[in-house]
Design a protein around this motif. Structure first.
Motif, PDB file in Angstrom:
ATOM      1  N   UNK A  79      47.145  36.653  40.389  1.00 38.53           N
ATOM      2  CA  UNK A  79      48.244  35.744  40.104  1.00 38.53           C
ATOM      3  C   UNK A  79      49.134  36.333  39.011  1.00 38.53           C
ATOM      4  N   UNK A  80      50.348  35.803  38.857  1.00 35.40           N
ATOM      5  CA  UNK A  80      51.227  36.294  37.793  1.00 35.40           C
ATOM      6  C   UNK A  80      50.546  36.216  36.418  1.00 35.40           C
ATOM      7  N   UNK A  81      50.788  37.227  35.608  1.00 30.73           N
ATOM      8  CA  UNK A  81      50.249  37.312  34.244  1.00 30.73           C
ATOM      9  C   UNK A  81      48.739  37.552  34.189  1.00 30.73           C
ATOM     10  N   UNK A  82      48.143  37.995  35.304  1.00 30.60           N
ATOM     11  CA  UNK A  82      46.715  38.318  35.277  1.00 30.60           C
ATOM     12  C   UNK A  82      46.464  39.657  34.590  1.00 30.60           C
ATOM     13  N   UNK A  83      47.513  40.469  34.469  1.00 32.77           N
ATOM     14  CA  UNK A  83      47.364  41.761  33.802  1.00 32.77           C
ATOM     15  C   UNK A  83      47.279  42.935  34.753  1.00 32.77           C
ATOM     16  N   UNK A  84      47.813  42.784  35.960  1.00 34.19           N
ATOM     17  CA  UNK A  84      47.727  43.865  36.954  1.00 34.19           C
ATOM     18  C   UNK A  84      48.522  45.099  36.511  1.00 34.19           C
ATOM     19  N   UNK A  85      49.737  44.877  36.032  1.00 36.32           N
ATOM     20  CA  UNK A  85      50.571  46.004  35.612  1.00 36.32           C
ATOM     21  C   UNK A  85      49.946  46.728  34.425  1.00 36.32           C
ATOM     22  N   UNK A 155      40.458  42.388  42.969  1.00 25.73           N
ATOM     23  CA  UNK A 155      40.941  41.066  42.573  1.00 25.73           C
ATOM     24  C   UNK A 155      40.958  41.006  41.048  1.00 25.73           C
ATOM     25  N   UNK A 156      42.140  40.888  40.477  1.00 32.42           N
ATOM     26  CA  UNK A 156      42.284  40.859  39.019  1.00 32.42           C
ATOM     27  C   UNK A 156      42.354  39.398  38.579  1.00 32.42           C
ATOM     28  N   UNK A 157      41.314  38.962  37.862  1.00 35.31           N
ATOM     29  CA  UNK A 157      41.188  37.565  37.447  1.00 35.31           C
ATOM     30  C   UNK A 157      41.443  37.462  35.942  1.00 35.31           C
ATOM     31  N   UNK A 158      42.267  36.511  35.559  1.00 35.09           N
ATOM     32  CA  UNK A 158      42.532  36.256  34.145  1.00 35.09           C
ATOM     33  C   UNK A 158      41.411  35.380  33.598  1.00 35.09           C
ATOM     34  N   UNK A 159      40.499  35.983  32.831  1.00 37.42           N
ATOM     35  CA  UNK A 159      39.350  35.241  32.319  1.00 37.42           C
ATOM     36  C   UNK A 159      39.716  34.285  31.183  1.00 37.42           C
ATOM     37  N   UNK A 160      40.912  34.385  30.666  1.00 39.61           N
ATOM     38  CA  UNK A 160      41.277  33.576  29.501  1.00 39.61           C
ATOM     39  C   UNK A 160      41.766  32.179  29.874  1.00 39.61           C
ATOM     40  N   UNK A 161      41.888  31.892  31.180  1.00 45.17           N
ATOM     41  CA  UNK A 161      42.380  30.581  31.591  1.00 45.17           C
ATOM     42  C   UNK A 161      41.208  29.657  31.930  1.00 45.17           C
ATOM     43  N   UNK A 162      41.500  28.387  32.082  1.00 41.54           N
ATOM     44  CA  UNK A 162      40.468  27.418  32.445  1.00 41.54           C
ATOM     45  C   UNK A 162      40.026  27.621  33.893  1.00 41.54           C
ATOM     46  N   UNK A 163      38.728  27.631  34.120  1.00 40.44           N
ATOM     47  CA  UNK A 163      38.135  27.796  35.450  1.00 40.44           C
ATOM     48  C   UNK A 163      38.729  28.986  36.201  1.00 40.44           C
ATOM     49  N   UNK A 164      38.556  30.191  35.691  1.00 43.63           N
ATOM     50  CA  UNK A 164      39.151  31.377  36.327  1.00 43.63           C
ATOM     51  C   UNK A 164      38.604  31.661  37.718  1.00 43.63           C
ATOM     52  N   UNK A 165      37.423  31.150  38.029  1.00 49.22           N
ATOM     53  CA  UNK A 165      36.847  31.407  39.364  1.00 49.22           C
ATOM     54  C   UNK A 165      37.684  30.793  40.483  1.00 49.22           C
ATOM     55  N   UNK A 166      38.486  29.784  40.175  1.00 50.13           N
ATOM     56  CA  UNK A 166      39.347  29.206  41.203  1.00 50.13           C
ATOM     57  C   UNK A 166      40.426  30.199  41.641  1.00 50.13           C
TER      58      UNK A 166
END
Length: 242
Positions: A79-85, A155-166
């Motif tokens: 998703x946007x802002x996950x840190x892919x770039x 799959x780049x997941x942003x761990x800093x957000x609430x419920x990142x597994x979604x």
């Protein structure tokens, strides 16, 4: 001449006429008509330079849709802002734009990961997807198509957000809705932003909900990048053995 990865489609039916994914491939989209006779053909001993000529026959007329799909071995999906770039900058010499707002990346960027045995793996930073991308929401289908070329996904997941597994569930759903089986390609899970306390708290919760190892990294600080690159090479080699 067109770039590798160019797809030609019929504008009338949408059918794919050619997929130019290899160097030197040629596609005849429309045949030209037979050439007519020029004035030289009508020359004779009595008329050296006749001023008459024949028109050639009409050629085929074809209206095409030309689509370019990025050529890369690995696609960074998130998703946007996950840190892919930022992750692409950490693993390669590519320098996509990085900023603290959504949709910083508007076009796919490709970086090359180089290994000690001189093998090179191309990694593409796919612009951020949003929920409903398969319905053309956000940047939508225009960028989902780039994922089709990739042999494996990160799959780049942003761990800093609430419920990142979604995020993982939603990303796989979008890919599957766009093309059946796309989400099931060889893949790995990258939990980004592990340098934050929220991410550290969320990591074990994410690990409980997935059946694959989660590579917890900080792309910004380049933390734990080496284990990820080793696994990336394993995925690349596994595809080569299939």
């Amino acid at each position: 001449m067109v770039p590798l990865g160019t797809i030609l489609k019929s504008a009338d039916t949408g059918a794919i006429m050619a997929d130019l994914s290899k160097e030197g491939e040629i596609c005849v989209a429309a045949k030209g008509g037979a050439g007519g006779h020029g004035n030289r053909f009508f020359a004779s001993s009595l008329l050296d330079t006749p001023k008459i000529a024949e028109k050639g026959a009409d050629g085929q007329r074809q209206f095409l849709l030309v689509e370019l799909r990025t050529m890369a071995h690995v696609g960074l999906v998130g998703f946007p802002n996950a840190g892919k770039s930022t992750l692409l900058r950490a693993v390669s010499r590519a320098r996509p734009k990085v900023a603290a707002y959504p949709f910083t990346t508007l076009n796919p960027h490709v970086g090359i990961v180089e290994y000690e045995d001189y093998e090179q793996v191309a990694v593409a930073d796919i612009p951020g997807l949003v929920r409903g991308a398969h319905l053309d929401h956000g940047l939508g289908i225009s960028f989902l198509r780039h994922i089709e070329r990739c042999i494996c996904l990160l799959y780049v997941i942003d761990l800093s957000v609430t419920e990142p597994w979604t995020q993982l569930t939603d990303l796989q759903f979008e890919l599957e809705q766009y093309k059946e089986g796309l989400s099931k390609r060889l893949h790995a899970i990258v939990g980004n932003k592990i340098d934050t306390q929220q991410a550290k708290d969320n990591l074990p919760l994410l690990q409980e909900r997935v059946h694959l190892p989660v590579f917890a990294v900080s792309a910004k600080n380049r933390t734990n990048i080496e284990p990820l690159l080793i696994h990336l090479r394993e995925l690349y080699d596994e595809h080569g053995k299939r």
